[in-house]
Design an enzyme around this catalytic site. Structure first.
Site, PDB file in Angstrom:
ATOM      1  N   ARG A  16       0.859  -1.187   0.000  1.00 27.69           N
ATOM      2  CA  ARG A  16       0.000   0.000   0.000  1.00 27.69           C
ATOM      3  C   ARG A  16       0.896   1.238   0.000  1.00 27.69           C
ATOM      4  O   ARG A  16       2.117   1.151  -0.090  1.00 27.69           O
ATOM      5  CB  ARG A  16      -0.920   0.014   1.227  1.00 27.69           C
ATOM      6  N   TYR A 169      13.489   5.975  15.408  1.00 26.88           N
ATOM      7  CA  TYR A 169      13.231   6.270  13.999  1.00 26.88           C
ATOM      8  C   TYR A 169      14.319   7.186  13.439  1.00 26.88           C
ATOM      9  O   TYR A 169      14.854   6.945  12.346  1.00 26.88           O
ATOM     10  CB  TYR A 169      11.854   6.916  13.864  1.00 26.88           C
TER      11      TYR A 169
END
Length: 270
Positions: A16, A169
């Site tokens: 996606r 992150y």
């Protein structure tokens, strides 16, 4: 005639979002697609909806609907043997790998001293180790094939500017920036180029359906760190990111390697 007729593109995280968009657009331009997605839960600390097997099936359907050929499987980038088999099967089916988009990644949120061990190590394992295993799987075939090519590693604005509440992150995306430059220096002699792109917000479920991100952006003391120069638009579209990726894979970028391309609304300059 398509811009990428006869080319083969390997994409991670294509069920996606950005990955699906890349797959469809390259297929529209004549490329064959090899790809993978875990298409399921990756970690229990992420706060956005995960991709599903149905999402992966929809990507395959949409690629085929534009006349593209695709070999896509459900699997984890952290599984080197899986990726090596996918590469081998893809090369047998399509003849080579010309371009790679290392797109798969995850995100978690929290203050650095409050992150769980899983929140730190899972993000590093997926984003850094998974990307290294992607490169480890594809590069021998690309080098042996002798066709040159391009690798685009999807980093982040957080790979150029440290962000609060994103210790794992940010660490992972800075690591990708350095890894890409190292690999670029090693594979330049084979006419393989390696660059990183650095989006800020992109119109995907990972960005816009993340409840922790929505909360983080309301914390007053952190707002200056998140503010971009351009507020309108605040985000990049998937097509805009794909356009940058396609440029870096095109002959127009044949002299560009070991470079970083910001698509960040100026956020890294604030």
């Amino acid at each position: 005639m398509g811009q990428f007729d006869g080319k083969v593109v390997y994409i991670t995280g294509l069920a996606r979002g950005q990955g699906r968009n890349h797959a469809i657009r390259f297929a529209e331009e004549g490329a064959s697609i090899i790809g993978l997605d875990i298409a399921g839960p990756v970690a229990d600390h992420t706060t956005y909806p995960h991709a599903t097997a149905d999402d992966l099936a929809e990507t395959i359907r949409e690629v085929e609907s534009v006349g593209g050929k695709i070999l896509a499987r459900q699997g984890d980038t952290r599984d080197l043997a899986f990726q090596e088999q996918l590469v081998a099967d893809g090369v047998e089916q399509f003849g080579a790998i010309d371009h790679v988009i290392a797109n798969a990644g995850i995100l978690t949120w929290g203050q650095s001293w409050e992150l769980t061990e899983a929140q730190f190590t899972d993000v590093l394992d997926v984003n850094v180790v998974g990307t290294w295993k992607t490169l480890r799987a594809v590069l021998p075939s690309m080098i042996e094939g002798g066709r040159g090519g391009s690798i685009v590693v999807v980093s982040s604005s957080a790979g150029l500017k440290a962000m609060p509440l994103q210790a794992s992150y940010t660490a992972s995306k800075y690591a990708l920036t350095g890894m890409a430059q190292t690999v670029a220096k090693e594979v330049g002699e084979y006419k393989i180029r390696v660059n990183t792109i650095h989006p800020y917000a992109v119109d995907t479920p990972m960005a816009f359906e993340d409840t922790s991100a929505q909360h983080a952006f309301t914390i007053e003391k952190y707002k200056p760190h998140f503010a971009p120069i351009l507020n309108d638009p605040f985000f990049s579209t998937r097509d805009e990111v794909t356009a940058m990726v396609m440029f870096l894979c095109s002959d127009a970028a044949r002299t560009i390697t070991a470079s970083q391309f910001s698509m960040d609304q100026g956020s890294t300059k604030v």
